[in-house]
Design a protein around this motif. Structure first.
Motif, PDB file in Angstrom:
ATOM      1  N   ALA A 119      -3.307 -23.378  27.961  1.00  0.00           N
ATOM      2  CA  ALA A 119      -3.603 -24.004  26.596  1.00  0.00           C
ATOM      3  C   ALA A 119      -2.779 -23.688  25.704  1.00  0.00           C
ATOM      4  CB  ALA A 119      -5.053 -22.828  26.394  1.00  0.00           C
ATOM      5  N   ALA A 120      -2.459 -24.763  24.902  1.00  0.00           N
ATOM      6  CA  ALA A 120      -1.299 -24.594  23.879  1.00  0.00           C
ATOM      7  C   ALA A 120      -2.317 -25.378  22.564  1.00  0.00           C
ATOM      8  CB  ALA A 120      -0.527 -25.530  24.382  1.00  0.00           C
ATOM      9  N   TYR A 121      -1.909 -24.549  21.393  1.00  0.00           N
ATOM     10  CA  TYR A 121      -2.278 -24.808  20.062  1.00  0.00           C
ATOM     11  C   TYR A 121      -1.395 -24.441  18.969  1.00  0.00           C
ATOM     12  CZ  TYR A 121      -3.964 -20.104  20.233  1.00  0.00           C
ATOM     13  OH  TYR A 121      -3.878 -18.593  20.406  1.00  0.00           O
ATOM     14  N   GLY A 122      -1.428 -25.198  17.865  1.00  0.00           N
ATOM     15  CA  GLY A 122      -0.752 -24.672  16.700  1.00  0.00           C
ATOM     16  C   GLY A 122      -1.095 -23.399  15.913  1.00  0.00           C
ATOM     17  N   GLN A 123      -0.291 -22.603  15.469  1.00  0.00           N
ATOM     18  CA  GLN A 123      -0.623 -21.224  15.174  1.00  0.00           C
ATOM     19  C   GLN A 123      -1.623 -21.308  13.939  1.00  0.00           C
ATOM     20  OE1 GLN A 123       2.872 -19.036  13.913  1.00  0.00           O
ATOM     21  NE2 GLN A 123       1.612 -17.161  13.807  1.00  0.00           N
ATOM     22  N   ASN A 124      -1.429 -22.296  13.199  1.00  0.00           N
ATOM     23  CA  ASN A 124      -2.255 -22.402  12.047  1.00  0.00           C
ATOM     24  C   ASN A 124      -3.228 -23.649  12.109  1.00  0.00           C
ATOM     25  OD1 ASN A 124      -0.699 -20.548  10.673  1.00  0.00           O
ATOM     26  ND2 ASN A 124       0.616 -21.918   9.915  1.00  0.00           N
ATOM     27  N   GLN A 125      -3.549 -24.039  13.283  1.00  0.00           N
ATOM     28  CA  GLN A 125      -4.496 -25.040  13.642  1.00  0.00           C
ATOM     29  C   GLN A 125      -5.961 -24.493  13.660  1.00  0.00           C
ATOM     30  OE1 GLN A 125      -3.679 -27.109  17.084  1.00  0.00           O
ATOM     31  NE2 GLN A 125      -5.260 -28.528  17.047  1.00  0.00           N
ATOM     32  N   LEU A 127      -9.601 -24.136  15.209  1.00  0.00           N
ATOM     33  CA  LEU A 127      -9.963 -24.033  16.672  1.00  0.00           C
ATOM     34  C   LEU A 127     -11.567 -24.244  16.597  1.00  0.00           C
ATOM     35  CD1 LEU A 127      -7.649 -21.488  18.563  1.00  0.00           C
ATOM     36  CD2 LEU A 127      -7.343 -24.152  18.277  1.00  0.00           C
ATOM     37  N   SER A 128     -12.071 -25.184  17.319  1.00  0.00           N
ATOM     38  CA  SER A 128     -13.355 -25.164  17.563  1.00  0.00           C
ATOM     39  C   SER A 128     -13.972 -24.068  18.082  1.00  0.00           C
ATOM     40  CB  SER A 128     -13.924 -26.626  18.237  1.00  0.00           C
ATOM     41  OG  SER A 128     -13.517 -26.251  19.552  1.00  0.00           O
ATOM     42  N   LYS A 129     -15.302 -23.828  18.036  1.00  0.00           N
ATOM     43  CA  LYS A 129     -16.061 -22.781  18.704  1.00  0.00           C
ATOM     44  C   LYS A 129     -15.809 -22.990  20.260  1.00  0.00           C
ATOM     45  CE  LYS A 129     -18.874 -19.155  17.571  1.00  0.00           C
ATOM     46  NZ  LYS A 129     -18.142 -18.123  17.071  1.00  0.00           N
ATOM     47  N   ALA A 130     -15.811 -24.139  20.861  1.00  0.00           N
ATOM     48  CA  ALA A 130     -15.514 -24.158  22.216  1.00  0.00           C
ATOM     49  C   ALA A 130     -13.994 -23.960  22.854  1.00  0.00           C
ATOM     50  CB  ALA A 130     -16.177 -25.709  22.751  1.00  0.00           C
ATOM     51  N   ALA A 131     -13.111 -24.141  21.943  1.00  0.00           N
ATOM     52  CA  ALA A 131     -12.136 -24.019  22.132  1.00  0.00           C
ATOM     53  C   ALA A 131     -11.594 -22.441  22.019  1.00  0.00           C
ATOM     54  CB  ALA A 131     -10.846 -24.549  21.085  1.00  0.00           C
ATOM     55  N   GLN A 132     -12.157 -21.702  21.234  1.00  0.00           N
ATOM     56  CA  GLN A 132     -12.067 -20.153  21.141  1.00  0.00           C
ATOM     57  C   GLN A 132     -12.735 -19.540  22.113  1.00  0.00           C
ATOM     58  OE1 GLN A 132     -13.671 -18.726  17.246  1.00  0.00           O
ATOM     59  NE2 GLN A 132     -12.673 -20.364  16.018  1.00  0.00           N
ATOM     60  N   VAL A 133     -13.882 -19.979  22.806  1.00  0.00           N
ATOM     61  CA  VAL A 133     -14.572 -19.464  23.844  1.00  0.00           C
ATOM     62  C   VAL A 133     -13.586 -19.806  24.942  1.00  0.00           C
ATOM     63  CG1 VAL A 133     -16.475 -19.791  25.270  1.00  0.00           C
ATOM     64  CG2 VAL A 133     -16.940 -19.662  22.963  1.00  0.00           C
ATOM     65  N   PHE A 134     -13.046 -20.850  25.029  1.00  0.00           N
ATOM     66  CA  PHE A 134     -12.361 -21.221  26.406  1.00  0.00           C
ATOM     67  C   PHE A 134     -10.812 -20.237  26.303  1.00  0.00           C
ATOM     68  CE2 PHE A 134      -8.533 -23.676  28.202  1.00  0.00           C
ATOM     69  CZ  PHE A 134      -8.959 -23.938  29.404  1.00  0.00           C
ATOM     70  N   LEU A 135     -10.328 -20.142  25.134  1.00  0.00           N
ATOM     71  CA  LEU A 135      -9.262 -19.398  24.969  1.00  0.00           C
ATOM     72  C   LEU A 135      -9.455 -17.681  25.547  1.00  0.00           C
ATOM     73  CD1 LEU A 135      -7.221 -20.436  21.906  1.00  0.00           C
ATOM     74  CD2 LEU A 135      -6.479 -20.699  24.303  1.00  0.00           C
ATOM     75  N   GLN A 136     -10.618 -17.298  25.113  1.00  0.00           N
ATOM     76  CA  GLN A 136     -11.115 -15.847  25.448  1.00  0.00           C
ATOM     77  C   GLN A 136     -11.266 -15.847  27.030  1.00  0.00           C
ATOM     78  OE1 GLN A 136     -14.636 -15.568  23.172  1.00  0.00           O
ATOM     79  NE2 GLN A 136     -13.584 -14.213  21.584  1.00  0.00           N
ATOM     80  N   PHE A 137     -11.727 -16.834  27.513  1.00  0.00           N
ATOM     81  CA  PHE A 137     -12.163 -16.987  28.889  1.00  0.00           C
ATOM     82  C   PHE A 137     -10.872 -17.139  29.742  1.00  0.00           C
ATOM     83  CE2 PHE A 137     -12.475 -19.986  32.601  1.00  0.00           C
ATOM     84  CZ  PHE A 137     -13.640 -19.277  33.328  1.00  0.00           C
ATOM     85  N   ILE A 138      -9.622 -17.633  29.563  1.00  0.00           N
ATOM     86  CA  ILE A 138      -8.343 -17.657  30.327  1.00  0.00           C
ATOM     87  C   ILE A 138      -7.449 -16.468  30.018  1.00  0.00           C
ATOM     88  CG2 ILE A 138      -8.713 -20.157  30.463  1.00  0.00           C
ATOM     89  CD1 ILE A 138      -6.144 -20.627  28.856  1.00  0.00           C
ATOM     90  N   ARG A 139      -7.689 -15.733  28.928  1.00  0.00           N
ATOM     91  CA  ARG A 139      -6.976 -14.476  28.608  1.00  0.00           C
ATOM     92  C   ARG A 139      -7.307 -13.260  29.553  1.00  0.00           C
ATOM     93  NH1 ARG A 139      -7.322 -15.305  22.516  1.00  0.00           N
ATOM     94  NH2 ARG A 139      -5.752 -16.628  22.254  1.00  0.00           N
TER      95      ARG A 139
END
Length: 139
Positions: A119-125, A127-139
């Motif tokens: 998962a790649a994203y900009g530091q100041n970008q 993030l949708s709620k779905a993207a936040q949940v996905f990032l938590q999932f893969i951490r």
């Protein structure tokens, strides 16, 4: 995140009988050759797991009896759990699955390439709620 490829068989499959249908950890090992001629749920040709399936068939000289081509690993695993046939899964699917009656899982004796989730994203970008949940999932 790195995912490992495993095999799954329906809960009452003969291959799980020597374990009295009780899943053991670590997952028992099996050769993909055991699936020669067995009902098998493959993935559609455009899926990356299809390449791994093809590689396993070539390496073992086996030809499972493909009875269905699923769109997703999760869909194939659900059909496997319902008794339709064996399939390939990833450890993430196993760990995150909400199974009423889970398949029986095996490690493969043959080497397979692991799958990478990135998962790649900009530091100041934002993030949708779905993207936040996905990032938590893969951490």
């Amino acid at each position: 995140m790195e995912e490992k490829v495993l095999a799954a068989v329906p809960p009452q499959h003969p291959l799980s009988q020597s374990f009295h249908n009780v899943q053991t950890l670590p997952y028992p090992k099996i050769s993909f050759k055991a699936f020669d001629g067995e009902p098998f749920i493959a993935l559609k040709p455009h899926r990356r797991m299809t390449g791994i399936y093809d590689q396993l068939c070539r390496a073992t000289g086996s030809t499972p009896k493909v009875i269905f081509e699923a769109d997703s690993i999760l869909g194939a695993a659900e059909l496997c759990a319902k008794g339709m046939g064996a399939t390939l899964v990833t450890d993430m699917v196993i760990e995150r699955g909400l199974w009423q009656n889970p398949p029986f899982f095996f490690q493969l004796e043959e080497p397979t390439e692991s799958r990478q989730l990135v998962a790649a994203y900009g530091q100041n970008q934002h993030l949708s709620k779905a993207a936040q949940v996905f990032l938590q999932f893969i951490r």
